[in-house]
Design a protein around this motif. Sequence first.
Motif, PDB file in Angstrom:
ATOM      1  N   THR A 162      -6.592  -2.007  -0.339  1.00 58.79           N
ATOM      2  CA  THR A 162      -6.090  -1.186  -1.442  1.00 58.79           C
ATOM      3  C   THR A 162      -4.572  -1.220  -1.455  1.00 58.79           C
ATOM      4  N   ALA A 163      -3.999  -1.643  -2.578  1.00 55.60           N
ATOM      5  CA  ALA A 163      -2.550  -1.790  -2.683  1.00 55.60           C
ATOM      6  C   ALA A 163      -2.193  -2.226  -4.093  1.00 55.60           C
ATOM      7  N   MET A 164      -0.896  -2.202  -4.361  1.00 49.16           N
ATOM      8  CA  MET A 164      -0.382  -2.841  -5.564  1.00 49.16           C
ATOM      9  C   MET A 164      -0.082  -4.284  -5.181  1.00 49.16           C
ATOM     10  N   ARG A 205      10.132 -15.391   4.332  1.00 50.43           N
ATOM     11  CA  ARG A 205      11.248 -16.049   3.662  1.00 50.43           C
ATOM     12  C   ARG A 205      11.139 -15.920   2.144  1.00 50.43           C
ATOM     13  N   LEU A 206       9.925 -16.151   1.626  1.00 49.11           N
ATOM     14  CA  LEU A 206       9.724 -16.073   0.181  1.00 49.11           C
ATOM     15  C   LEU A 206      10.027 -14.667  -0.333  1.00 49.11           C
ATOM     16  N   GLU A 207       9.617 -13.672   0.426  1.00 50.33           N
ATOM     17  CA  GLU A 207       9.872 -12.300  -0.005  1.00 50.33           C
ATOM     18  C   GLU A 207      11.373 -12.033  -0.137  1.00 50.33           C
ATOM     19  N   LYS A 208      12.162 -12.635   0.742  1.00 45.69           N
ATOM     20  CA  LYS A 208      13.611 -12.402   0.720  1.00 45.69           C
ATOM     21  C   LYS A 208      14.309 -13.195  -0.379  1.00 45.69           C
ATOM     22  N   THR A 209      13.767 -14.362  -0.701  1.00 46.61           N
ATOM     23  CA  THR A 209      14.498 -15.249  -1.604  1.00 46.61           C
ATOM     24  C   THR A 209      13.934 -15.302  -3.021  1.00 46.61           C
ATOM     25  N   ALA A 210      12.741 -14.773  -3.227  1.00 43.18           N
ATOM     26  CA  ALA A 210      12.140 -14.822  -4.557  1.00 43.18           C
ATOM     27  C   ALA A 210      12.999 -14.044  -5.548  1.00 43.18           C
ATOM     28  N   VAL A 211      13.282 -14.699  -6.632  1.00 46.35           N
ATOM     29  CA  VAL A 211      14.105 -14.086  -7.662  1.00 46.35           C
ATOM     30  C   VAL A 211      13.253 -13.369  -8.705  1.00 46.35           C
ATOM     31  N   TYR A 212      12.079 -13.935  -8.940  1.00 42.09           N
ATOM     32  CA  TYR A 212      11.223 -13.410  -9.998  1.00 42.09           C
ATOM     33  C   TYR A 212       9.999 -12.726  -9.408  1.00 42.09           C
ATOM     34  N   TRP A 213       9.763 -11.525  -9.892  1.00 36.55           N
ATOM     35  CA  TRP A 213       8.629 -10.706  -9.461  1.00 36.55           C
ATOM     36  C   TRP A 213       7.911 -10.154 -10.691  1.00 36.55           C
ATOM     37  N   GLY A 214       6.606 -10.019 -10.562  1.00 33.18           N
ATOM     38  CA  GLY A 214       5.857  -9.356 -11.613  1.00 33.18           C
ATOM     39  C   GLY A 214       5.896  -7.845 -11.422  1.00 33.18           C
ATOM     40  N   GLN A 215       5.247  -7.151 -12.339  1.00 30.69           N
ATOM     41  CA  GLN A 215       5.278  -5.685 -12.309  1.00 30.69           C
ATOM     42  C   GLN A 215       4.174  -5.115 -11.425  1.00 30.69           C
ATOM     43  N   GLY A 216       3.225  -5.959 -11.039  1.00 25.34           N
ATOM     44  CA  GLY A 216       2.172  -5.534 -10.126  1.00 25.34           C
ATOM     45  C   GLY A 216       0.874  -5.177 -10.822  1.00 25.34           C
ATOM     46  N   THR A 217      -0.214  -5.312 -10.087  1.00 27.00           N
ATOM     47  CA  THR A 217      -1.527  -4.894 -10.561  1.00 27.00           C
ATOM     48  C   THR A 217      -2.221  -4.169  -9.409  1.00 27.00           C
ATOM     49  N   GLN A 218      -2.810  -3.030  -9.706  1.00 24.00           N
ATOM     50  CA  GLN A 218      -3.372  -2.172  -8.671  1.00 24.00           C
ATOM     51  C   GLN A 218      -4.783  -2.615  -8.296  1.00 24.00           C
ATOM     52  N   VAL A 219      -5.013  -2.698  -7.011  1.00 24.85           N
ATOM     53  CA  VAL A 219      -6.349  -2.964  -6.473  1.00 24.85           C
ATOM     54  C   VAL A 219      -6.752  -1.770  -5.630  1.00 24.85           C
ATOM     55  N   THR A 220      -7.907  -1.213  -5.939  1.00 26.55           N
ATOM     56  CA  THR A 220      -8.417  -0.062  -5.197  1.00 26.55           C
ATOM     57  C   THR A 220      -9.823  -0.371  -4.717  1.00 26.55           C
ATOM     58  N   VAL A 221     -10.015  -0.287  -3.414  1.00 27.52           N
ATOM     59  CA  VAL A 221     -11.316  -0.581  -2.822  1.00 27.52           C
ATOM     60  C   VAL A 221     -11.860   0.693  -2.196  1.00 27.52           C
ATOM     61  N   SER A 222     -13.022   1.097  -2.641  1.00 27.39           N
ATOM     62  CA  SER A 222     -13.635   2.313  -2.123  1.00 27.39           C
ATOM     63  C   SER A 222     -14.671   1.961  -1.062  1.00 27.39           C
ATOM     64  N   SER A 223     -14.688   2.763  -0.015  1.00 25.53           N
ATOM     65  CA  SER A 223     -15.622   2.484   1.092  1.00 25.53           C
ATOM     66  C   SER A 223     -16.929   3.253   0.919  1.00 25.53           C
ATOM     67  N   ALA A 225       0.845  -1.185   0.000  1.00 27.81           N
ATOM     68  CA  ALA A 225       0.000   0.000   0.000  1.00 27.81           C
ATOM     69  C   ALA A 225       0.891   1.249   0.000  1.00 27.81           C
ATOM     70  N   GLN A 226       0.342   2.325  -0.462  1.00 29.13           N
ATOM     71  CA  GLN A 226       1.112   3.561  -0.543  1.00 29.13           C
ATOM     72  C   GLN A 226       1.588   3.978   0.831  1.00 29.13           C
ATOM     73  N   GLY A 227       2.888   4.215   0.956  1.00 24.75           N
ATOM     74  CA  GLY A 227       3.457   4.647   2.215  1.00 24.75           C
ATOM     75  C   GLY A 227       3.710   3.545   3.215  1.00 24.75           C
ATOM     76  N   LYS A 228       3.468   2.297   2.814  1.00 28.66           N
ATOM     77  CA  LYS A 228       3.656   1.162   3.724  1.00 28.66           C
ATOM     78  C   LYS A 228       4.638   0.168   3.143  1.00 28.66           C
ATOM     79  N   GLU A 229       5.142  -0.708   4.014  1.00 27.21           N
ATOM     80  CA  GLU A 229       6.044  -1.746   3.554  1.00 27.21           C
ATOM     81  C   GLU A 229       5.272  -2.853   2.849  1.00 27.21           C
TER      82      GLU A 229
END
Length: 134
Positions: free
Chosen positions: A90-92, A116-134, A40-44
Amino acid sequence: QVQLVESGGGSVESGGSLRLSCTASGYKFTSGCMGWFRQAQGKEREGVAGIDSAGMPFYNTYAKGRFTISRDSAESVLYLQMNSLNAEDTAMYYCAIDHARPYYAGDRFPVATLTRLEKTAVYWGQGTQVTVSS
């Protein structure tokens, strides 16, 4: 060369659903571990869900019961079905693969396995945005 391409993101209202897809080229779902992450924007970045080397799905706490991870090994597609979405979702969203290392017992230690997977994954996609409106 492995390439990952996510799709299926979009804008939905709170309570709605989306299904994300991650199509892999140059990789067969026969080993390693794969998963979904989000930032999410501004978050880890954080782990959402994964499938370990035994084919067992595992989920972060907030995703369990609302999200379902699955894969079509024949087509090399990883899915994330997301239901009961809320604004906090809401996040990428990214898919990632560690094709080389064995991962087991992901369902017993989901958060540690995602970390662990986050640290060792070699392959990542470019991301897809999800936006949820309340």
